[in-house]
Scaffold this motif. Structure first.
Motif: not given
Lengths: 228, 256
Positions: B177-179, B213-218, B224-229
């Protein structure tokens, strides 16, 4: 100069001769009645008494108090009788100073009439107060022996009353007349003043003696009434 | 000196007439007047005594009334004072409650405003950071941020492969999932990397505007989240600290 005004015939009414004694008696009666009537005509309890009414009240209450002192009780009939005696004699004697007025009390007929009135009034008051039997019993007291003395006493009372008043007033009038003819100045005036004084004293004595006589006739009955 | 008996009789009659006349015009009116006056004086004195007694009774009544009124007044004053105190307590409680409510409402409103502001700042800040970062990356290294993020996420998958497999279980699909939608090259790179670790796994790419913004892998239960959160959380902390310091200084100035 006549010693009695009875012989001085002033006028006639329907053929009846009116002498000075009767005429001046009428004058005194008229004066007393008119004065009393005028003063007491508007007499009401809510109106304050004036000076004349107060004067009359003083005179009447004075007479009443004298009678109460003598008799020990208030008796209106005795007041009418003795008070009229005093007022008539006093006014008659006071009018002695009026020129031309002959006091009726200077007449033996008048004084005899007044004395006879007292003589009649005494048994009348006594009988009214204690009854005929009770009054007649007083002549037998303290014993039957005293009956003639009691009768003489009653008669002599009346004679003494009549003669005393007549003698005093007549003598005063005669002395004033004699002095007026002898010494026209000063002495007659002094004698008139003396006559006024004597006249008032005689009026008082006459009325008080009448009261004493009547009271003595009625006094002893009072305790009997009380006990009844 | 002689007695005229006719005159004597006339004088007796005259005297009796005079007695009657004076009784009628002198004695009775005078005595009746005196009696009436005495009776009136007695009556007036009795009336005066009665009036005095009545006045004393009235005075006593009024005194009693005054005392009763004074007692009632004291009672009423005490009752009114207690009632006023009770009313004051009620009003104070109401005022406190109203103040508390207003404060709570104000606090809630403030929190809402803060949340809205933070959320807006979040989006704006994230957009700005990403825009700046992307622009800087593009200008300086001729790279896009999404591609670099895909590469970076792909590098992290390999060391965590065993954990991911254990967490994924029997899952047959991986969702990335991405923004914003990823470029085809990025999708290919991500898919090829996942296929190396999970050969039987199908990969699906989705977009979510609510997501940072960034990527979340489910993969199954693993994520696994790789975002600017996390960076934005740091930004939030900075903003909160700034706001707190401003509120503190504002309160001090209000107190002054």
């Amino acid at each position: 100069m006549t010693l009695s005004p009875d012989q001085n015939i002033l006028f006639e009414i329907w053929g009846i001769a009116i002498n000075a004694t009767v005429f001046f008696t009428w004058v005194v009666m008229a004066l007393l009645t008119l004065a009393a009537g005028l003063i007491t005509r508007n007499l009401r309890p809510d109106v304050p008494p004036g000076r004349w009414r107060t004067t009359l009240e003083v005179i009447v209450l004075g007479i009443q108090s004298q009678i109460e002192e003598v008799s020990g009780r208030r008796e209106d009939h005795l007041l009418y009788f003795a008070g009229t005696l005093f007022l008539f004699v006093a006014v008659s004697n006071l009018l002695l100073v009026v020129p031309g007025f002959t006091p009726p009390t200077a007449s033996l007929s008048t004084t005899t009439a007044l004395a006879l009135s007292v003589l009649i009034a005494v048994p009348l008051f006594g009988i009214t107060s204690r009854g005929l039997g009770g009054y007649l019993k007083t002549y037998l007291e303290p014993s039957v022996v005293m009956l003639p003395f009691n009768i003489i006493s009653e008669a002599s009372r009346s004679i003494s009353l009549a003669i005393r008043l007549y003698g005093n007033i007549m003598s005063g009038a005669v002395i004033a007349a004699i002095l007026l003819s002898i010494v026209p100045f000063f002495f007659p005036v002094v004698m008139d003043v003396l006559g006024l004084l004597t006249g008032m004293i005689q009026a008082y004595i006459f009325a008080i003696l009448a009261t004493v006589y009547i009271s003595s006739a009625t006094a002893s009955s009072q305790p009997k009434k009380d006990t009844q | 000196m002689s007695i005229d008996w006719i005159t004597v009789a006339a004088q007796i009659v005259n005297f009796l007439v005079l007695v009657w006349l004076l009784k009628r015009f002198l004695y009775r009116p005078i005595l009746d007047g005196i009696d009436a006056r005495e009776e009136e004086i007695t009556q007036r004195m009795q009336e005066a005594v009665h009036a005095r007694e009545e006045a004393e009774t009235r005075e006593q009544e009024y005194q009693d009334q005054i005392e009763s009124l004074n007692l009632k007044q004291a009672d009423m004053t005490e009752t009114i004072r207690k009632e006023a105190e009770k009313q004051r307590d009620v009003l104070l409680a109401e005022a406190r409650e109203r103040v508390e409510n207003e404060r709570a409402s104000w606090s809630k409103h403030l929190d809402e405003e803060k949340r809205k502001y933070t959320s807006r700042l979040h989006r704006v800040g994230a957009s700005a950071i990403l825009a700046l970062t992307g622009k800087a990356l593009t200008d300086l290294a001729d790279e896009t941020l999404e591609e670099r993020m895909v590469q970076s996420l792909a590098r992290r998958i390999e060391p965590m492969a065993s954990d991911l497999k254990r967490a994924a279980g029997q899952a047959a699909e991986a969702v990335v999932t991405s923004h914003a939608a990823l470029s085809q090259a990025g999708q290919d790179a991500m898919e090829s990397k996942l296929k190396e670790v999970f050969p039987d796994l199908s990969v699906r790419f989705e977009t979510n505007e609510e997501q940072s913004h960034g990527l979340i892998l489910r993969i199954g239960g693993a994520q696994l989240a790789w975002t600017v959160e996390t960076y934005l959380d740091g930004l939030d902390e900075m903003i909160d600290a700034q706001l707190s310091s401003r509120e503190g200084s504002g309160a001090q100035s209000d107190e002054q």
